[in-house]
Design an enzyme around this catalytic site. Structure first.
Site, mmCIF file in Angstrom:
data_model
loop_
_atom_site.group_PDB
_atom_site.id
_atom_site.type_symbol
_atom_site.label_atom_id
_atom_site.label_comp_id
_atom_site.label_asym_id
_atom_site.label_seq_id
_atom_site.Cartn_x
_atom_site.Cartn_y
_atom_site.Cartn_z
ATOM 1 N N VAL A 145 40.439 45.017 41.706
ATOM 2 C CA VAL A 145 41.384 43.961 40.990
ATOM 3 C C VAL A 145 42.046 42.904 41.975
ATOM 4 O O VAL A 145 42.130 41.745 41.982
ATOM 5 C CB VAL A 145 42.259 44.578 40.046
ATOM 6 C CG1 VAL A 145 43.306 43.608 39.543
ATOM 7 C CG2 VAL A 145 41.825 45.333 39.165
ATOM 8 N N TYR A 146 42.293 43.474 43.184
ATOM 9 C CA TYR A 146 42.986 42.725 43.985
ATOM 10 C C TYR A 146 41.877 41.798 44.846
ATOM 11 O O TYR A 146 42.314 40.562 44.940
ATOM 12 C CB TYR A 146 43.385 43.754 45.526
ATOM 13 C CG TYR A 146 43.820 42.993 46.862
ATOM 14 C CD1 TYR A 146 45.129 42.832 47.050
ATOM 15 C CD2 TYR A 146 42.869 42.960 48.036
ATOM 16 C CE1 TYR A 146 45.377 42.113 48.119
ATOM 17 C CE2 TYR A 146 43.073 42.486 48.940
ATOM 18 C CZ TYR A 146 44.484 41.884 48.988
ATOM 19 O OH TYR A 146 44.791 41.239 50.539
ATOM 20 N N SER A 147 40.846 42.367 45.044
ATOM 21 C CA SER A 147 39.798 41.433 45.453
ATOM 22 C C SER A 147 39.360 40.331 44.367
ATOM 23 O O SER A 147 39.241 39.054 44.972
ATOM 24 C CB SER A 147 38.320 42.050 45.697
ATOM 25 O OG SER A 147 37.339 41.407 46.114
#
Length: 310
Positions: free
Chosen positions: A186-188
């Site tokens: 999700v961060y990526s």
């Protein structure tokens, strides 16, 4: 694991902050004349540590008027001591009201804004397989890695346009926007969205003379991520082979890219791009030097993650 990049929301000051405040860059009057940044107003979000602090140091030496938005009160106090003639604001840029308050303070103090550096970002120590993440995780990561960038940019644009001399927006992303990374999906994804935001906004704002670019660091030693010191003695020999340049990143590496992007004289025809500040890591892919320093392999040369002994 790589550059979870800039400044951690809520992390307190410590030894790393003091180390980053050292390593000053000296600029002559001729240097400042070449850059053409004397008297320009720059807003740096999350400027209390890491890449943001290194950039603040560099911008100040270039003769810029700084506005630093920082969430941590102790870091704000440190910044006020370090930059007594500049505007330091305790604020949470995830909040629309704070974004508006920051811009109002800039308008009252300076009446212009020439450079916006959206530096805040954090993986929030959320490392889990995607199937095990929660919507609460997604929302937290969205707010600190993308939503705040939308809010701060929208709040800043009217003042930037009214300043009448073009301007530069610099979005800090990460190398993880350009390659896959497990357990931080999700961060990526939000970091990859910064690329699209940067490109499309650059097209929109070209007619206003406002350039929009991004910086994507690889693993960089900051208050948020201590990389080099975590490598145990048994793995120290590997460090020079993990990256083509042979070391982890420093805050000054990304600060130098920000200085280039801030300067109309240096980057006046550069917009919609991302500068990879990665020591050549993305170009190398999986290729690493073998111990003889002459040959290469694309197969793993170390067991574990590098931060634990082999």
């Amino acid at each position: 694991m790589s550059a979870y990049d800039h400044v951690s929301i809520g992390a307190g000051p410590g030894k790393q902050d003091r180390q980053e405040a050292q390593g000053k860059i000296t600029m002559t009057a001729n240097d400042r004349d070449i850059l053409g940044l004397e008297g320009k107003v720059a807003l740096i979000t999350g400027g209390g540590a890491g890449i943001g602090r290194a950039t603040a140091d560099m911008f100040a030496r270039a003769g810029m008027k700084l506005v630093i938005a920082e969430i941590d009160p102790a870091r704000c106090a440190t910044l006020r001591n370090a930059f007594p003639d500049h505007l330091i604001l305790e604020a949470d840029v995830r909040r629309a009201a704070d974004a508006g308050r920051i811009v109002s303070a800039i308008a009252d103090r300076h009446g212009q804004l020439d450079v916006l550096m959206n530096n805040v970002g954090d993986f929030l120590r959320i490392q889990n397989y995607f199937v095990d993440t929660t919507e609460e995780d997604w929302d937290q990561l969205y707010q600190v890695n993308l939503l705040h960038m939308f809010r701060m940019t929208k709040a800043a644009l009217p003042l930037m346009k009214a300043s009448g001399a073009g301007g530069s927006i610099i979005n800090v992303s990460t190398i993880e926007a350009f390659r896959g990374i497990p357990k931080t999906v999700v961060y990526s994804a939000f970091k990859a969205a910064i690329t699209g935001f940067t490109q499309s906004l650059a097209v929109e704002l070209g007619q206003d003379g406002i350039r929009v670019n991004a910086i994507a660091p690889e693993t960089t030693d900051t208050a948020q991520i201590t990389a080099d010191s975590r490598v145990p003695p048994s793995n120290r020999d590997y460090v020079s082979r993990w990256f083509p340049i042979g070391r982890f990143g420093k805050g000054q590496d990304s600060a130098g890219a920000a200085l280039y992007l801030a300067s109309e004289r240096l980057s006046g025809w550069t917009t919609g791009h991302t500068i990879l500040v990665d020591g050549g890591a993305l170009a190398a892919g999986a290729w690493m030097r073998l111990p003889d320093g002459k040959n290469w392999t694309h197969l793993p040369i170390i067991v574990a993650d590098g931060y634990t002994p082999t």
